[in-house]
Design an enzyme around this catalytic site. Structure first.
Site, PDB file in Angstrom:
ATOM      1  CE  LYS A  52      -6.818  -0.894   5.252  1.00 12.76           C
ATOM      2  NZ  LYS A  52      -6.175  -1.875   6.131  1.00 12.76           N
ATOM      3  CD  GLN A  96      -5.880  -1.949   9.850  1.00 10.74           C
ATOM      4  OE1 GLN A  96      -6.479  -2.328   8.852  1.00 10.74           O
ATOM      5  NE2 GLN A  96      -4.749  -1.283   9.751  1.00 10.74           N
ATOM      6  CG  ASP A 119      -4.769  -7.401   4.888  1.00 15.21           C
ATOM      7  OD1 ASP A 119      -4.600  -6.352   4.232  1.00 15.21           O
ATOM      8  OD2 ASP A 119      -5.216  -7.424   6.053  1.00 15.21           O
TER       9      ASP A 119
HETATM   10  N1  GUN Z   1      -1.727  -2.650   9.584  1.00 13.97           N
HETATM   11  C1  GUN Z   1      -0.885  -1.887   8.862  1.00 13.97           C
HETATM   12  N2  GUN Z   1      -1.020  -2.160   7.538  1.00 13.97           N
HETATM   13  C2  GUN Z   1      -1.971  -3.115   7.446  1.00 13.97           C
HETATM   14  C3  GUN Z   1      -2.556  -3.795   6.343  1.00 13.97           C
HETATM   15  O1  GUN Z   1      -2.211  -3.597   5.168  1.00 13.97           O
HETATM   16  N3  GUN Z   1      -3.529  -4.703   6.665  1.00 13.97           N
HETATM   17  C4  GUN Z   1      -3.905  -4.961   7.939  1.00 13.97           C
HETATM   18  N4  GUN Z   1      -4.851  -5.885   8.140  1.00 13.97           N
HETATM   19  N5  GUN Z   1      -3.367  -4.342   8.983  1.00 13.97           N
HETATM   20  C5  GUN Z   1      -2.420  -3.424   8.724  1.00 13.97           C
END
Ligand code: GUN
Length: 292
Positions: A52, A96, A119
């Site tokens: 990311k 995350q 998100d």
């Molecule tokens: N863990 C797995 N997928 C995601 C996501 O799209 N965002 C976040 N913050 N954590 C994750």
């Protein structure tokens, strides 16, 4: 059978976003700024967050990575979220997941300012999405629908079976596929660990979206000829690669793919689309396109 090439489509979208960032820069506008909070050293989370941050740099966004050790307290993490909520230069941020067991994920999610929740996990964004109002749509479901849009896959009136009912993928993608919009307008069935007649339900599907996290769950005898199959699974299994592991999807690709009209590969299908969808949300946050 045609591959739904998430990598190629995401490269195209990245070019579009980078072009827009350039125009913003030339006009002296606000450069989108994404912050990511990473707790601990889980291999998968490290990889996703690194990817990311790298994509932010590629697109000309600003990015900040905030790291905590596994033993961070819930109070410390809530204080971090509070700072990010207030920090004017940060347009959007993510924490995350998963978080260590001693921290309530739901409490952290609900503490995030929904206007910075790129998100799309905050109940306000989830609620607005479910009734079709402008909001941040979570990245994996948004990425799947964007793949359908770019490949011109018809969803209207089709039977879409979603395997999995997680808050991150199963529930929101089911909601979007039933929405009165295109892509959307599907008849949706959501299946989970207690579903009876799973095989029969899958065999009646025109579109199957598998988000169970069970490697190679979907077999050829569960898929109708000509179906569209989307594989959200990314389980690390031992394999002959540089670091001794490979990503395995939820679909037994070799036997299922010959029956499909379209299918996503793993890796290179849904994964890259998820990352660009987060970037798109960050761009929208930077432009204050959804919330003032
Ligand atoms: N863990 C797995 N997928 C995601 C996501 O799209 N965002 C976040 N913050 N954590 C994750």
């Amino acid at each position: 059978m045609q591959l739904l090439d998430g990598r190629a489509v995401s490269d195209q979208i990245k070019k579009e976003i980078a072009g827009e960032v350039l125009r913003i820069r030339e006009a002296g506008g606000k450069i989108p700024h994404l912050a990511a909070v990473l707790v601990g050293h889980d291999g998968g989370s490290e990889t996703y967050v690194r990817s990311k941050v790298r994509t932010c740099e590629e697109l000309g966004f600003k990015s900040s990575l905030i790291r905590y050790e596994e033993d961070v307290t819930e109070e410390e993490l809530l204080a971090c979220v509070d700072r990010l909520n207030k920090e004017a230069d940060i347009d959007g941020f993510i924490v995350q997941l998963p978080l260590p067991k001693h921290i309530s994920e739901q409490k952290i999610i609900e503490s995030i300012d929904y206007r910075k929740d790129v998100d799309g996990f905050h109940p306000i964004n989830v609620g607005r999405m479910s009734i079709g109002l402008p909001c941040f749509v979570s990245a994996t479901p948004a990425g799947i629908l964007e793949l359908f849009r770019r490949y011109g896959i018809e969803t209207r009136g089709k039977h879409c079976v979603v395997l999995g009912r997680s808050n991150i993928v199963g529930k929101p993608v089911a909601m979007l596929m039933m929405q009165k919009s295109e892509p959307g307008n599907s008849t949706v069935t959501v299946c989970h660990s207690y579903s009876a007649n799973l095989k029969e339900i899958c065999l009646s599907a025109d579109i199957i979206i598998v988000a169970l996290g069970v490697p190679e769950f979907l077999k050829a005898d569960m898929v109708k000829e000509g179906a569209v199959v989307v594989d959200v699974g990314t389980t690390r299994t031992p394999g002959k690669t540089r670091n001794g592991s490979k990503l395995t999807g939820d679909v037994k690709f070799d036997e299922v793919s010959p029956k499909c009209s379209y299918i996503t590969p793993v890796p290179g299908g849904v994964g890259p689309m998820t990352i660009v969808s987060l970037m798109r949300n960050t761009l929208l946050a930077g432009k204050k396109s959804i919330y003032e």
